[in-house]
Design an enzyme around this catalytic site. Sequence first.
Site, mmCIF file in Angstrom:
data_model
loop_
_atom_site.group_PDB
_atom_site.id
_atom_site.type_symbol
_atom_site.label_atom_id
_atom_site.label_comp_id
_atom_site.label_asym_id
_atom_site.label_seq_id
_atom_site.Cartn_x
_atom_site.Cartn_y
_atom_site.Cartn_z
ATOM 1 N N HIS A 127 25.081 29.679 33.675
ATOM 2 C CA HIS A 127 24.491 29.802 32.337
ATOM 3 C C HIS A 127 24.185 28.442 31.703
ATOM 4 O O HIS A 127 23.468 28.373 30.699
ATOM 5 C CB HIS A 127 25.424 30.572 31.402
ATOM 6 C CG HIS A 127 25.651 31.996 31.806
ATOM 7 N ND1 HIS A 127 24.623 32.846 32.115
ATOM 8 C CD2 HIS A 127 26.810 32.714 31.962
ATOM 9 C CE1 HIS A 127 25.133 34.032 32.448
ATOM 10 N NE2 HIS A 127 26.441 33.973 32.365
ATOM 11 N N ASP A 182 25.773 37.479 40.272
ATOM 12 C CA ASP A 182 26.658 37.625 39.128
ATOM 13 C C ASP A 182 26.080 38.713 38.223
ATOM 14 O O ASP A 182 24.859 38.891 38.150
ATOM 15 C CB ASP A 182 26.751 36.295 38.387
ATOM 16 C CG ASP A 182 27.751 36.292 37.253
ATOM 17 O OD1 ASP A 182 28.872 35.778 37.449
ATOM 18 O OD2 ASP A 182 27.409 36.792 36.155
ATOM 19 N N HIS A 219 25.659 38.826 35.152
ATOM 20 C CA HIS A 219 24.848 38.299 34.055
ATOM 21 C C HIS A 219 23.695 37.453 34.599
ATOM 22 O O HIS A 219 23.799 36.837 35.662
ATOM 23 C CB HIS A 219 25.716 37.463 33.117
ATOM 24 C CG HIS A 219 26.897 38.196 32.585
ATOM 25 N ND1 HIS A 219 28.191 37.933 33.009
ATOM 26 C CD2 HIS A 219 26.991 39.209 31.685
ATOM 27 C CE1 HIS A 219 29.022 38.750 32.385
ATOM 28 N NE2 HIS A 219 28.319 39.533 31.588
ATOM 29 N N ASP A 271 32.006 39.890 38.872
ATOM 30 C CA ASP A 271 31.926 40.691 37.651
ATOM 31 C C ASP A 271 30.886 41.805 37.768
ATOM 32 O O ASP A 271 30.714 42.590 36.836
ATOM 33 C CB ASP A 271 31.648 39.823 36.419
ATOM 34 C CG ASP A 271 30.556 38.788 36.635
ATOM 35 O OD1 ASP A 271 29.931 38.789 37.704
ATOM 36 O OD2 ASP A 271 30.340 37.970 35.724
#
Length: 396
Positions: A165, A201, A203, A293
């Site tokens: 990120h 991931d 996200h 995740d």
Amino acid sequence: MPSEFLISRRFSQLTASESPAMAAARIDVFWHEGMLKHETGSGVFDTGIDPGFLDILEKHPENPDRVRNMLAILRRGPISPYISFHSGRPALTSELLTFHTQEYINELVEVDRKGGKEICSGTFLNPGSWEAALLAAGTTLSAMKHILDRKGKVAYALVRPPGHHAQPNKADGYCFLNNAGVAVHMALSSGCLKAVVIDIDVHYGNGTAEGFYNSGEVLAVSLHMNHGSWGPSHPQNGRVDELGEGEGFGYNLNIPLPNGTGDRGYEYAVTQLVVPAVERFGPDIIIFVVGQDSSAFDPNGRQCLTMEGYRRISRIICKLANKYCEGRVLIVQEGGYHVTYSAYCLHATLEGFLNLPKALLDDPIAYYAEDEAFAVKVVESIRKYQLENVPFLKET
């Protein structure tokens, strides 16, 4: 046509010309204990807030325990005979500046000098955090150099804090430095003409996308739940129409999957969208960005991958690497916040890169009755959009 048949057919086409013996004989794992010094505190989930009316405050999801279990399962789990450990190192400022701006690095150094603070929502730079962040970036670079020096083909950077990120000029989502991003630049400056980043991931890998948004040398592919923007630190939405700009137009491929997508849905997305894009792009190296995740039991995601799903995805990535990159894959750790199941899913992820007759470790908890029909429809709509709008996919 049943989706199970489509998945099986696409996978068999990919593997028909690949010998299982081409799988990795071992995986080189890069790690440094100093990354455990990044303490993120406790509170209500990731806020650091004590409301005053709870008896038990939970640890921040990105805490050292999650990585301690990952390290433990690689050292003492069934996969341990196939693992070689190597020590990481801190990144140099000059290496960070291949991806990040000088102003941003100066900001982080100054925050560390003053004792730390919450940089953005849920993202705490505390005493010890900057040292850990430098080690995470440098350890990822050590793993990449190991591959580039032809000392091994598959290397895994077990790192925290995570990085995907982190944008060139800002922190986001528990991330300060883009570990995969600086490694990609190392590869490009060392003779690789083209690199592909495949991020699973849960996200959106918005920081990596932002860093290469104008580059035609890097194909950035992100499979993520359809969560959209979450504020000033994460303005990107991860939609299919965020395709890149300038020379990079068409080389940022977003695959937002509906909540609840499980093993078959993910495999369908990988075989129908990721594999054709990688085959058309023809990379010299693959950077596989993994976050557990996306699992069925993670507190920070809403997807339903199990150990077998991670294992199957890794097998596909391994075969792509064998076909296009001489087997060279850098695996970079990102999220994964269920302290136990993340370690199990990591074990399965790495198993997928080994030539093994059967799984080394059974799944202790995962049974999820999956209906992939909606995920398949979403993937087909994304595929249609990409074929109509992505220039390099339309070329014959």
